[in-house]
Design a protein around this motif. Structure first.
Motif, short mmCIF file in Angstrom:
data_model
loop_
_atom_site.label_atom_id
_atom_site.label_comp_id
_atom_site.label_asym_id
_atom_site.label_seq_id
_atom_site.Cartn_x
_atom_site.Cartn_y
_atom_site.Cartn_z
N GLY A 63 50.84 47.15 -3.43
CA GLY A 63 49.40 47.19 -3.20
C GLY A 63 48.98 48.42 -2.42
O GLY A 63 49.52 49.52 -2.62
N ARG A 102 47.08 33.80 -6.12
CA ARG A 102 46.50 35.07 -6.57
C ARG A 102 47.00 35.34 -7.97
O ARG A 102 48.21 35.32 -8.21
N ASP A 146 47.56 38.03 -10.58
CA ASP A 146 47.63 39.48 -10.64
C ASP A 146 47.17 39.99 -12.00
O ASP A 146 47.43 39.34 -13.04
N SER A 161 48.39 42.12 -13.79
CA SER A 161 49.51 42.39 -14.67
C SER A 161 50.02 41.13 -15.37
O SER A 161 50.88 41.22 -16.26
N THR A 199 51.25 34.91 -11.55
CA THR A 199 50.53 34.20 -10.50
C THR A 199 51.45 34.02 -9.29
O THR A 199 52.59 33.57 -9.43
N TYR A 234 56.30 32.14 -7.72
CA TYR A 234 55.84 33.27 -8.53
C TYR A 234 56.08 32.91 -9.99
O TYR A 234 57.22 32.68 -10.40
#
Length: 229
Positions: A33, A154, A156, A158, A161, A181
């Motif tokens: 990030g 969150r 993402d 791409s 999650t 993830y």
């Protein structure tokens, strides 16, 4: 160097798992990030950085690309095998003594919140031992709501999650945190222990290691620049 799984830490999913529950393949996939920009803005151009807990090089690589010279330290050989463009050293952070100093020592990934107080003291002593006179230590702290705004997730751009599912008290001021993830082709989980630290507790821990806060680099107080006392 034989690595033993750390108490209260566990990871599941494809590929190698480090002693603190981190999945090497997962961290190779996670995007970086704004952290490299925050770090770079706080440092002189071309600074020599000692990165403690580099993992697969998610921050190492963009820092090298910005012209910094990086020495990357991690205890996992599988993690270090993914690092490019930097000197690599395999060692537990708390045991590190290179006999040299650096313009900047970087302790990211909330490592300062390790559940083991003695390990935390070792981490911060390593920071203090390796920072050059006039240099600085950059530390990443947990956000104020890290253990309370749960569960949270969150998604993402791409396509994966990331979720922090829970943070449960585990005794002696330590929390057991569970993360997940989810990718289209794989799922990883990580359970780890973290010790919440108030601002005062954090600054007291720095002081014990001979460090003092120079400035909080971000409004949320997550990124901190410290100096030798």
């Amino acid at each position: 160097m034989e690595l033993k799984t750390r108490a209260g830490h566990q990871g599941t999913g494809p590929g190698a798992i480090t002693p603190d529950g981190c999945a090497v393949e997962l961290y190779s996939r996670l995007p970086i990030g704004p952290e490299p920009d925050i770090i770079a803005a706080a440092l002189p151009a071309g600074a020599r950085i000692l990165e403690l807990g580099s993992g697969v090089g998610r921050m190492t690589h963009p820092l090298v690309e910005r012209g910094f010279t990086v020495t990357a330290v991690d205890e996992s050989p599988e993690m270090l095998a993914r690092v490019r463009g930097a000197r690599t050293i395999r060692s537990p952070i708390e045991d590190l003594d290179l006999g040299e100093t650096f313009d900047v020592v970087l302790l990211a990934s909330f490592l300062v919140h390790t559940g083991d107080v003695e390990v935390r003291r070792g981490l911060l002593r390593t920071c203090a031992r390796h920072v050059a006179e006039g240099g600085c230590v950059l530390i990443q702290r947990e956000g104020a709501d890290y253990h309370s705004d749960l569960p949270r997730e969150r998604v993402d751009p791409s396509g994966f999650t990331a979720r922090i599912l829970s943070s449960e008290p585990a005794g002696d001021g330590v929390h057991s945190v569970r993360a997940e993830y989810v990718f289209p082709d794989a799922i990883w989980t990580q359970t780890f222990r973290a010790r919440p630290l108030s601002k005062d507790e954090f600054e007291q821990a720095l002081g014990e290691a001979g460090l003092t806060v120079d400035s909080y680099l971000t409004e949320d107080g997550i990124w901190v620049r410290a100096m030798s006392s």
